[in-house]
Design a protein around this motif. Structure first.
Motif, mmCIF file in Angstrom:
data_model
loop_
_atom_site.group_PDB
_atom_site.id
_atom_site.type_symbol
_atom_site.label_atom_id
_atom_site.label_comp_id
_atom_site.label_asym_id
_atom_site.label_seq_id
_atom_site.Cartn_x
_atom_site.Cartn_y
_atom_site.Cartn_z
ATOM 1 N N SER A 1 0.822 -1.207 0.000
ATOM 2 C CA SER A 1 0.000 0.000 0.000
ATOM 3 C C SER A 1 0.858 1.259 0.000
ATOM 4 C CB SER A 1 -0.926 -0.013 1.214
ATOM 5 O OG SER A 1 -1.709 1.157 1.265
ATOM 6 N N VAL A 2 1.918 1.257 0.793
ATOM 7 C CA VAL A 2 2.736 2.460 0.911
ATOM 8 C C VAL A 2 3.586 2.685 -0.339
ATOM 9 C CG1 VAL A 2 4.910 1.639 1.967
ATOM 10 C CG2 VAL A 2 3.887 3.772 2.741
ATOM 11 N N ILE A 3 3.773 1.642 -1.127
ATOM 12 C CA ILE A 3 4.506 1.801 -2.389
ATOM 13 C C ILE A 3 3.548 2.108 -3.533
ATOM 14 C CG2 ILE A 3 5.849 0.560 -4.142
ATOM 15 C CD1 ILE A 3 7.377 -0.824 -1.899
ATOM 16 N N ARG A 4 2.434 1.372 -3.619
ATOM 17 C CA ARG A 4 1.557 1.472 -4.788
ATOM 18 C C ARG A 4 0.408 2.460 -4.652
ATOM 19 N NH1 ARG A 4 0.729 -4.998 -5.031
ATOM 20 N NH2 ARG A 4 2.527 -5.593 -6.322
ATOM 21 N N GLY A 5 0.089 2.887 -3.434
ATOM 22 C CA GLY A 5 -1.101 3.693 -3.201
ATOM 23 C C GLY A 5 -1.097 5.020 -3.944
ATOM 24 N N ASP A 6 -2.265 5.650 -3.988
ATOM 25 C CA ASP A 6 -2.400 6.937 -4.676
ATOM 26 C C ASP A 6 -1.437 7.967 -4.122
ATOM 27 O OD1 ASP A 6 -4.390 5.885 -6.238
ATOM 28 O OD2 ASP A 6 -6.037 6.697 -5.045
ATOM 29 N N ASN A 7 -1.172 7.918 -2.824
ATOM 30 C CA ASN A 7 -0.198 8.805 -2.199
ATOM 31 C C ASN A 7 1.045 8.035 -1.766
ATOM 32 O OD1 ASN A 7 -1.393 11.502 -2.147
ATOM 33 N ND2 ASN A 7 -3.005 10.539 -0.935
ATOM 34 N N GLY A 8 1.367 6.991 -2.543
ATOM 35 C CA GLY A 8 2.486 6.131 -2.208
ATOM 36 C C GLY A 8 3.804 6.572 -2.817
#
Length: 308
Positions: free
Chosen positions: A74-81
């Motif tokens: 999540s922290v790599i791919r997310g919208d704010n990642g």
């Protein structure tokens, strides 16, 4: 990258706090991201990033120290990642205990954006994290490792190169497979000991100085006998997650894994009955309850039977 890269740190919990602190006190500009402001880091001059994307726009090296692969993804791919804000040349160091299959997919994804990723799994405890003497099992490209070695040396007392990217997470899972299996074994042994009339105190006295003693046994029994809940601060939910990853790794390798399949069961039961936030040695109380044994009472009875 300059001589002093700007460093980011995502996840400043029990392990990450000490690691981040030691990076900052070693003279690096540090940005951190966590669920809450960390006053101790702010007082040292660290700054809080608004998001992983914001951090990626500012930093040359980003550490990730999270609870599981889902959070890392999540922290790599997310919208704010990280991928949303990263510049080519960024290096990501994943120190989480992650699923290697997920790690290898992420490595290929970030590579397509000009980002390098290595895994640097952790050995030892939050105490060593604060002291800057953790073990680091580092996997990945040699050139990338050499570029970030000075940063890793801020928080690691011992650095072990374990080969190709992903091997750091594989090695950590092997370590935790052994450790958490010991935890399940110790829990069952202390309850069986009580059932047959041998106190936890006597069991510790016999085993601790023998060849079967270990640092893990010592901290486990410090809780059992002294009821020190902080003796071994590793949550049952983390143990259950790591053993699930071990079983996944074995399945992907087409290997029969009887011990790993057995070890996970006590932790899964504890987690499913609301004890995931308890620490691993407290598994002894839960195994005791399953067998009609109150371990705290067994310790009290044992104390009365100890010769002055």
């Amino acid at each position: 990258m300059s001589d002093k890269p700007i460093v980011g740190f995502i996840g400043v919990g029990l392990m990450g706090h000490g690691m981040a602190k030691n990076i900052k006190t070693s003279g690096y500009e540090l940005w951190y991201l966590d669920q809450r402001p960390i006053d101790s880091l702010l007082k040292l001059g660290a700054r809080e990033a608004a998001s992983a994307k914001d951090m990626a726009q500012k930093c040359d090296v980003i550490h990730i120290c999270l609870q599981n692969s889902g959070q890392v993804e999540s922290v790599i791919r997310g919208d704010n990642g990280i991928l949303a804000g990263a510049r080519p040349g960024l290096i990501v160091i994943d120190t989480s205990t992650s699923d290697p299959a997920s790690t290898l997919k992420l490595v290929e994804e970030v590579k397509g954006k000009g980002i390098s990723m290595i895994d640097a799994s952790l050995g030892r405890t939050p105490k060593e994290a604060e002291e800057g003497t953790l073990d680091a099992m580092v996997a990945g490209d040699d050139e990338i490792f050499e570029r970030v070695r000075p940063v890793i040396e801020c928080w690691a007392g011992r650095i072990i190169r374990v080969g190709a990217v992903g091997n750091g997470h594989k090695m950590k899972l092997l370590m935790n497979f052994i450790g958490m299996s010991y935890g399940a074994l110790y829990a069952e042994a202390v309850v069986l000991s009580a059932k047959i009339g041998i106190s936890p105190q006597t069991l510790r006295e016999v085993i601790a100085p023998s060849r079967m003693g270990s640092g893990f046994f010592d901290t486990f029994m410090k809780y059992v006998v002294e009821r020190d809940r902080d003796a071994h601060k590793f949550a049952i939910s983390f143990a259950a997650k790591d053993l699930r990853y071990v079983n996944n790794m074995a399945a992907e390798s087409k290997m029969m894994s009887i011990m790993a399949s057995a070890a996970v069961q006590y932790y899964a039961h504890a987690e499913s009955t609301g004890h995931g936030s308890d620490y691993v040695p407290m598994l002894s109380d839960l195994v005791g309850a399953l067998n009609g044994v109150d371990m705290a009472e067994e310790v009290r009875k044992g104390a009365h039977n100890v010769a002055p």
